[in-house]
Design a protein around this motif. Structure first.
Motif, mmCIF file in Angstrom:
data_model
loop_
_atom_site.group_PDB
_atom_site.id
_atom_site.type_symbol
_atom_site.label_atom_id
_atom_site.label_comp_id
_atom_site.label_asym_id
_atom_site.label_seq_id
_atom_site.Cartn_x
_atom_site.Cartn_y
_atom_site.Cartn_z
ATOM 1 N N GLN A 158 4.161 6.202 7.606
ATOM 2 C CA GLN A 158 3.788 6.232 6.196
ATOM 3 C C GLN A 158 2.912 7.439 5.886
ATOM 4 N N LEU A 159 1.999 7.765 6.792
ATOM 5 C CA LEU A 159 1.150 8.931 6.595
ATOM 6 C C LEU A 159 1.977 10.219 6.552
ATOM 7 N N GLN A 160 3.155 10.187 7.155
ATOM 8 C CA GLN A 160 4.070 11.326 7.127
ATOM 9 C C GLN A 160 5.008 11.274 5.930
ATOM 10 N N ASN A 161 4.755 10.325 5.020
ATOM 11 C CA ASN A 161 5.566 10.147 3.808
ATOM 12 C C ASN A 161 7.031 9.844 4.120
ATOM 13 N N LYS A 162 7.248 9.086 5.210
ATOM 14 C CA LYS A 162 8.599 8.669 5.549
ATOM 15 C C LYS A 162 8.932 7.303 4.969
ATOM 16 N N LEU A 163 7.924 6.619 4.427
ATOM 17 C CA LEU A 163 8.154 5.361 3.728
ATOM 18 C C LEU A 163 7.136 5.232 2.603
ATOM 19 N N ALA A 183 13.839 7.507 -3.866
ATOM 20 C CA ALA A 183 13.256 7.824 -2.566
ATOM 21 C C ALA A 183 14.346 8.064 -1.524
ATOM 22 N N LYS A 184 15.391 7.247 -1.573
ATOM 23 C CA LYS A 184 16.497 7.360 -0.617
ATOM 24 C C LYS A 184 17.152 8.734 -0.715
ATOM 25 N N ALA A 185 17.267 9.217 -1.942
ATOM 26 C CA ALA A 185 17.878 10.536 -2.158
ATOM 27 C C ALA A 185 17.049 11.651 -1.524
ATOM 28 N N GLU A 186 15.765 11.383 -1.306
ATOM 29 C CA GLU A 186 14.882 12.381 -0.698
ATOM 30 C C GLU A 186 14.573 12.065 0.768
ATOM 31 N N GLY A 187 15.322 11.099 1.315
ATOM 32 C CA GLY A 187 15.148 10.769 2.725
ATOM 33 C C GLY A 187 13.913 9.943 3.021
ATOM 34 N N ILE A 188 13.419 9.208 2.025
ATOM 35 C CA ILE A 188 12.224 8.381 2.183
ATOM 36 C C ILE A 188 12.614 6.913 2.061
ATOM 37 N N LEU A 189 12.101 6.071 2.944
ATOM 38 C CA LEU A 189 12.349 4.634 2.846
ATOM 39 C C LEU A 189 11.504 4.039 1.723
ATOM 40 N N LEU A 190 12.062 3.090 1.006
ATOM 41 C CA LEU A 190 11.298 2.391 -0.020
ATOM 42 C C LEU A 190 10.226 1.515 0.615
ATOM 43 N N TRP A 199 0.841 -1.192 0.000
ATOM 44 C CA TRP A 199 0.000 0.000 0.000
ATOM 45 C C TRP A 199 0.879 1.246 0.000
ATOM 46 N N TYR A 200 0.430 2.268 -0.720
ATOM 47 C CA TYR A 200 1.238 3.485 -0.868
ATOM 48 C C TYR A 200 0.331 4.707 -0.966
ATOM 49 N N ASN A 201 0.938 5.900 -0.964
ATOM 50 C CA ASN A 201 0.220 7.163 -1.063
ATOM 51 C C ASN A 201 0.151 7.593 -2.524
ATOM 52 N N ALA A 202 -1.010 7.461 -3.148
ATOM 53 C CA ALA A 202 -1.165 7.802 -4.563
ATOM 54 C C ALA A 202 -0.901 9.285 -4.809
ATOM 55 N N LYS A 203 -1.258 10.140 -3.851
ATOM 56 C CA LYS A 203 -1.045 11.578 -4.044
ATOM 57 C C LYS A 203 0.439 11.929 -4.048
ATOM 58 N N LEU A 204 1.233 11.251 -3.234
ATOM 59 C CA LEU A 204 2.677 11.485 -3.232
ATOM 60 C C LEU A 204 3.275 11.095 -4.579
ATOM 61 N N PHE A 205 2.852 9.944 -5.101
ATOM 62 C CA PHE A 205 3.363 9.488 -6.391
ATOM 63 C C PHE A 205 2.978 10.466 -7.498
ATOM 64 N N GLU A 206 1.789 10.997 -7.390
ATOM 65 C CA GLU A 206 1.344 11.968 -8.397
ATOM 66 C C GLU A 206 2.176 13.250 -8.309
ATOM 67 N N LYS A 236 19.230 -2.488 1.899
ATOM 68 C CA LYS A 236 19.582 -1.314 1.095
ATOM 69 C C LYS A 236 18.701 -0.099 1.372
ATOM 70 N N TYR A 237 17.420 -0.348 1.656
ATOM 71 C CA TYR A 237 16.475 0.767 1.696
ATOM 72 C C TYR A 237 15.609 0.800 2.955
ATOM 73 N N GLY A 238 15.919 -0.041 3.926
ATOM 74 C CA GLY A 238 15.128 -0.092 5.142
ATOM 75 C C GLY A 238 15.781 0.650 6.293
ATOM 76 N N ASP A 239 15.172 0.530 7.452
ATOM 77 C CA ASP A 239 15.666 1.177 8.662
ATOM 78 C C ASP A 239 15.369 0.243 9.829
ATOM 79 N N LYS A 240 16.431 -0.211 10.508
ATOM 80 C CA LYS A 240 16.251 -1.173 11.597
ATOM 81 C C LYS A 240 15.457 -0.604 12.762
ATOM 82 N N ALA A 241 15.314 0.712 12.819
ATOM 83 C CA ALA A 241 14.525 1.306 13.897
ATOM 84 C C ALA A 241 13.081 0.828 13.856
ATOM 85 N N TYR A 242 12.617 0.447 12.682
ATOM 86 C CA TYR A 242 11.229 0.000 12.535
ATOM 87 C C TYR A 242 10.984 -1.355 13.194
ATOM 88 N N PHE A 243 12.043 -2.089 13.504
ATOM 89 C CA PHE A 243 11.867 -3.350 14.227
ATOM 90 C C PHE A 243 11.344 -3.085 15.639
#
Length: 481
Positions: free
Chosen positions: A303-308, A220-227, A193-200, A285-292
């Motif tokens: 995700q609602l904050q567009n961090k992933l 996404a990584k270049a913009e500080g967003i997790l894949l 699931w993803y944010n369609a408005k962000l992709f647009e 490559k594109y994750g963050d162990k903090a999410y564990f």
């Protein structure tokens, strides 16, 4: 090919009767959560056939003087649909009756002692990470036979049986070792699931191949967003599902069928190893162990904050986060990208099934009332109200006509349109062998964190599956498709 428990959109629309939605053309489906498996030979409350002389308004002979107790899992759907709708329908049908309502996220913790003590609630919504082991409950004779429910006259049309008013997937998935013991109430989609408005806004395209998926990860990584991310606490099974469905995408549904059937070396199959490997690579490559250390709600807020970008979950997420969802966020569903270039299932295949388990306690104080409560839930009024309150669909035919549906639901319908017959089957060992599934939810964190290799993960899971297979105290179940 369509499998029991999974349905094409055309079939579902025909059976649910959704010919048009206020949400617009092509609008469609959605919803669900999870449940539980082990034990000896299951038994159930004796199935009492409904006599032809039975009152169609009270086919089970409910005594309005008997209180009814209902316990609801207060997760993605909350519990207002039960407290404010279904329980009120029961009170309306039986004036003067007392209904005791309880809501919790600790289903197993709170209710195991009560079942053992012979004091279970009459109706249980057995869902969430702390759900109870249904096969074990069945083996101990705790689950009432729902065959009388399915054979009872429907609330809306007494000339029809309840079984004729729901999608056939309900009847297939009601069975625990051949007996009708479980009601799955919702239709579900599990994918990314993803944010369609962000992709647009970013003018990004949803990736169709794994190469495109990883390339988007770089952007996404270049913009500080997790894949990609998943919750390491109270939700690692989301990633276990994701890996299983990726394996089915690569090798076909037989991969999951073999796992469910405890086939030798099913977990060591190449599609399974490949699926684990590619997702571990994404995490590295594109994750963050903090999410564990985060639970599902905390991850969903990220995700609602567009961090992933992509989150592996089911369609209940939209309602679960409705109070937190900002105006610039529209949930949308993305199929698993093509992994190998020669996957057995084409791009666009998604998982569709039924879920959100309800059971009636055979040894409760009011099993007749429990069956009637489920019958009222399966009325059009009960089902439509659920959809209106949760923005998720039920299994009741025709109940969602005219309901204004949210963006995620519309997206899921369009995705299922494109999938056609390419529906990824639901893994059933979750309900059949809870010990194996729970072990998998532990091991998926271990492998995704890089503490073991994908090969070791598969070997560990296979050893656990072999232990279950060789345990004579565990009732074995099989499926052919």
């Amino acid at each position: 090919m369509t499998h029991p428990g999974e349905i094409t959109r055309r079939q579902l629309l025909r059976r649910i009767g959704m010919t048009a939605f206020v949400a617009g053309p092509g609008a469609g489906l959605l919803s669900a959560c999870a449940t539980a498996g082990t034990g000896g030979e299951p038994t159930a409350a004796p199935a009492t056939s409904i006599p032809a002389s039975a009152n169609p308004k009270n086919p089970f002979g409910v005594d309005a003087k008997k209180p009814l107790e209902v316990v609801i899992f207060s997760g993605g759907y909350s519990d207002a649909y039960a407290k404010d709708l279904h329980e009120e329908l029961y009170k309306k049908a039986y004036p003067g009756v007392t209904v005791k309502h309880n809501a919790t996220q600790q289903i197993g913790t709170q209710l195991r002692p009560r079942f053992v003590a012979g004091d279970p609630p009459d109706v249980l919504n057995n869902s969430g990470p702390d759900s109870m082991d249904l096969a074990a409950l069945a083996a101990e004779g705790h689950l009432a036979d729902l065959a009388p429910l399915f054979d009872a006259p429907s609330v809306d049309d007494p000339a029809k049986k309840v079984r004729d008013t729901v999608t056939p997937a309900v009847l297939e998935n009601a069975k625990v070792t051949g007996k009708d013991l479980v009601l799955n109430y919702t239709v579900s989609h599990r994918a990314l699931w993803y944010n369609a408005k962000l992709f647009e806004t970013k003018q990004w395209t949803v990736p169709a191949t794994w190469e495109e998926f990883l390339a988007l990860g770089e952007k996404a990584k270049a913009e500080g967003i997790l894949l990609f991310a998943y919750p390491g606490q109270k939700g690692p099974y989301y990633q276990l599902w994701n890996v299983l469905y990726t394996a089915a995408k690569i090798g076909g549904n037989q991969v999951i069928i073999d796992i469910d059937n405890l086939v030798d070396n099913a977990w060591n199959a190449e599609p399974m190893k490949r699926a684990v490997t590619v997702w571990v690579d994404v995490q590295t490559k594109y994750g963050d162990k903090a999410y564990f250390g985060l639970d599902h709600t905390q991850t969903q807020v990220k995700q609602l904050q567009n961090k992933l970008l992509f989150y592996p979950v089911g369609s209940w997420v939209e309602n679960e986060m409705v109070k937190d969802k900002p105006a610039d966020f529209d949930y949308a569903i993305a199929p698993i990208p093509e992994v190998t270039g020669s996957d057995k299932m084409p791009y666009g295949a998604i998982q569709v099934g039924v879920g959100e388990n309800f059971v009636v306690a055979a040894k409760g104080k009011n099993p007749q009332g429990g069956l009637e409560y489920l019958r009222l839930m399966l009325s059009k009024e009960g089902a439509r109200g659920f959809t209106e309150k949760t923005q998720n669909l039920t299994v009741v035919n025709g109940a969602a006509e005219g309901v204004n549906l949210p963006a995620g639901l519309v997206s899921a319908a369009k995705a299922q349109d494109k999938a056609g017959q390419n529906i990824i089957t639901e893994a059933r060992f979750e309900g059949w062998y809870k010990e194996l599934f729970d072990y998998g939810t532990e091991q998926i964190n271990v492998v995704m964190a890089g503490r073991i290799t994908p090969e070791k993960f598969c070997a560990n899971m296979q050893k656990k599956a072999d232990d279950v297979k060789n345990d004579d105290s565990v009732t074995k179940q099989t499926r052919s498709r």
